[in-house]
Design an enzyme around this catalytic site. Structure first.
Site, PDB file in Angstrom:
ATOM      1  N   GLU A  70     -12.056  11.101   0.934  1.00  0.00           N
ATOM      2  CA  GLU A  70     -12.294  12.202   1.879  1.00  0.00           C
ATOM      3  C   GLU A  70     -11.438  13.416   1.560  1.00  0.00           C
ATOM      4  O   GLU A  70     -11.930  14.541   1.492  1.00  0.00           O
ATOM      5  CB  GLU A  70     -12.020  11.743   3.316  1.00  0.00           C
ATOM      6  N   ASP A  90     -11.664   6.350   2.930  1.00  0.00           N
ATOM      7  CA  ASP A  90     -11.255   7.195   4.052  1.00  0.00           C
ATOM      8  C   ASP A  90      -9.835   6.761   4.423  1.00  0.00           C
ATOM      9  O   ASP A  90      -9.647   5.672   4.976  1.00  0.00           O
ATOM     10  CB  ASP A  90     -12.197   7.031   5.246  1.00  0.00           C
ATOM     11  N   ILE A  92      -7.596   7.821   6.627  1.00  0.00           N
ATOM     12  CA  ILE A  92      -7.432   7.653   8.076  1.00  0.00           C
ATOM     13  C   ILE A  92      -8.778   7.951   8.716  1.00  0.00           C
ATOM     14  O   ILE A  92      -9.164   9.114   8.869  1.00  0.00           O
ATOM     15  CB  ILE A  92      -6.350   8.580   8.671  1.00  0.00           C
ATOM     16  N   ASP A  93      -9.519   6.923   9.055  1.00  0.00           N
ATOM     17  CA  ASP A  93     -10.783   7.117   9.767  1.00  0.00           C
ATOM     18  C   ASP A  93     -10.459   7.133  11.254  1.00  0.00           C
ATOM     19  O   ASP A  93     -10.054   6.111  11.822  1.00  0.00           O
ATOM     20  CB  ASP A  93     -11.777   5.998   9.441  1.00  0.00           C
ATOM     21  N   THR A  95      -8.975  10.507  12.446  1.00  0.00           N
ATOM     22  CA  THR A  95      -7.810  11.406  12.376  1.00  0.00           C
ATOM     23  C   THR A  95      -7.488  12.015  13.739  1.00  0.00           C
ATOM     24  O   THR A  95      -6.310  12.137  14.114  1.00  0.00           O
ATOM     25  CB  THR A  95      -8.049  12.524  11.336  1.00  0.00           C
ATOM     26  N   ASP A 220     -16.867   7.294   5.587  1.00  0.00           N
ATOM     27  CA  ASP A 220     -16.841   6.723   6.940  1.00  0.00           C
ATOM     28  C   ASP A 220     -17.645   5.422   7.011  1.00  0.00           C
ATOM     29  O   ASP A 220     -17.377   4.559   7.835  1.00  0.00           O
ATOM     30  CB  ASP A 220     -17.454   7.700   7.958  1.00  0.00           C
TER      31      ASP A 220
END
Length: 279
Positions: A70, A90, A92-93, A95, A220
């Site tokens: 990402e 990802d 930090i899915d 954020t 994601d």
């Protein structure tokens, strides 16, 4: 004979745990927040540091593999899925959840070969839940097998989606109209935990019966799609057609009946693709 993809998956679990530890430690400090494409499209230094940790660790071990991350894409790297072994990351899915310390934050990693998902890892790091799935070998949470609810009656279902700011007012109207449409079927309710990967894992373990979303990205979806599929669930396109990892939209459900009913009820809006420049 050794299984190279299983070795990749085992390494991925270790890296996801390291990333989760970094995220939990960052939650104890002040969080510096920056904006990407809009005032609600957030990124933090931790997103960038976690992605660097994951990619550098994997690259050191598998230097010939490809990556779609990402934050790398946000910095200008291409988002093209090829036949090469590819890690879709990802860091930090969720954020926005991370910024507000809302406890659904995950590290999501999917691994594809010849454009097919071989395995997926979703580490919900505040809950300390490690979801893992290998193609054809089932889905697990902290090593315990999980499966979808099997619910086929939309009236008895709990549905997940996400809602938020849309630049295009027509898209915003459609998003809200879709929520109203689903609620008035009726269903038991709609929830929005704030992390696409966690949402899919909640479907995979039977805590929810469906999740639909337009406007998310391959990073994601890749990890969670593997978990849902291996837990016995269904992943398809919003239109009711086959799932396309680069399409920026999906329905994940406990059964084909529920997925197809949601596809029939909701109205699509254009979100572009990850493998083109269109938004």
């Amino acid at each position: 004979m050794s299984d190279p993809w299983q070795e990749c998956m085992d390494h991925c679990v270790l890296v996801a745990k390291q990333a989760g530890k970094m995220i939990r430690e960052a939650l104890q400090k002040d969080i510096a927040v920056m904006q990407k494409s809009s005032p609600v499209d957030l990124v933090t230094e931790t997103d960038q540091r976690v992605e660097q940790l994951i990619i550098s660790s994997i690259k050191e071990r598998y230097p010939t593999h490809s990556f779609i991350g990402e934050e790398s894409v946000a910095a200008g790297a291409p988002s093209l899925l090829t036949d090469d072994p590819t890690w879709i990351i990802d860091p930090i899915d969720g954020t926005t959840n991370f910024v507000h310390r809302f406890p659904f934050v995950s590290v999501s990693i999917g691994f594809t070969v010849k454009k097919e998902i071989e395995f997926g890892i979703v580490y919900s790091c505040i809950e300390d839940k490690m979801y893992t799935a290998r193609r054809g070998k089932g889905a697990f949470c902290n090593g315990v097998p999980i499966q979808v609810s099997g619910q086929e009656d939309i009236n008895q279902s709990l549905v997940l989606t996400e809602m938020g700011f849309k630049k295009d007012p027509e898209h915003f109207k459609t998003m809200m109209a879709n929520i109203r449409t689903i609620l008035t079927i009726p269903v038991h309710g709609i929830r929005s935990p704030g992390s696409a990967a966690v949402n899919m894992c909640l479907v995979a373990c039977g805590s929810a019966d469906a999740y639909y979303h337009m406007g998310i990205h391959c990073w994601d979806m890749a990890g969670g799609a593997a978990v849902v599929t291996e837990a016995g669930g269904v992943v398809m396109d919003i239109s009711g057609g086959p799932f396309d990892l680069m399409s920026r939209r999906l329905i994940a459900a406990s059964s084909r009946a529920i997925a197809e009913r949601i596809a029939k009820e909701i109205t699509e809006f254009h979100v572009g693709r990850d493998d083109t420049d269109g938004e």
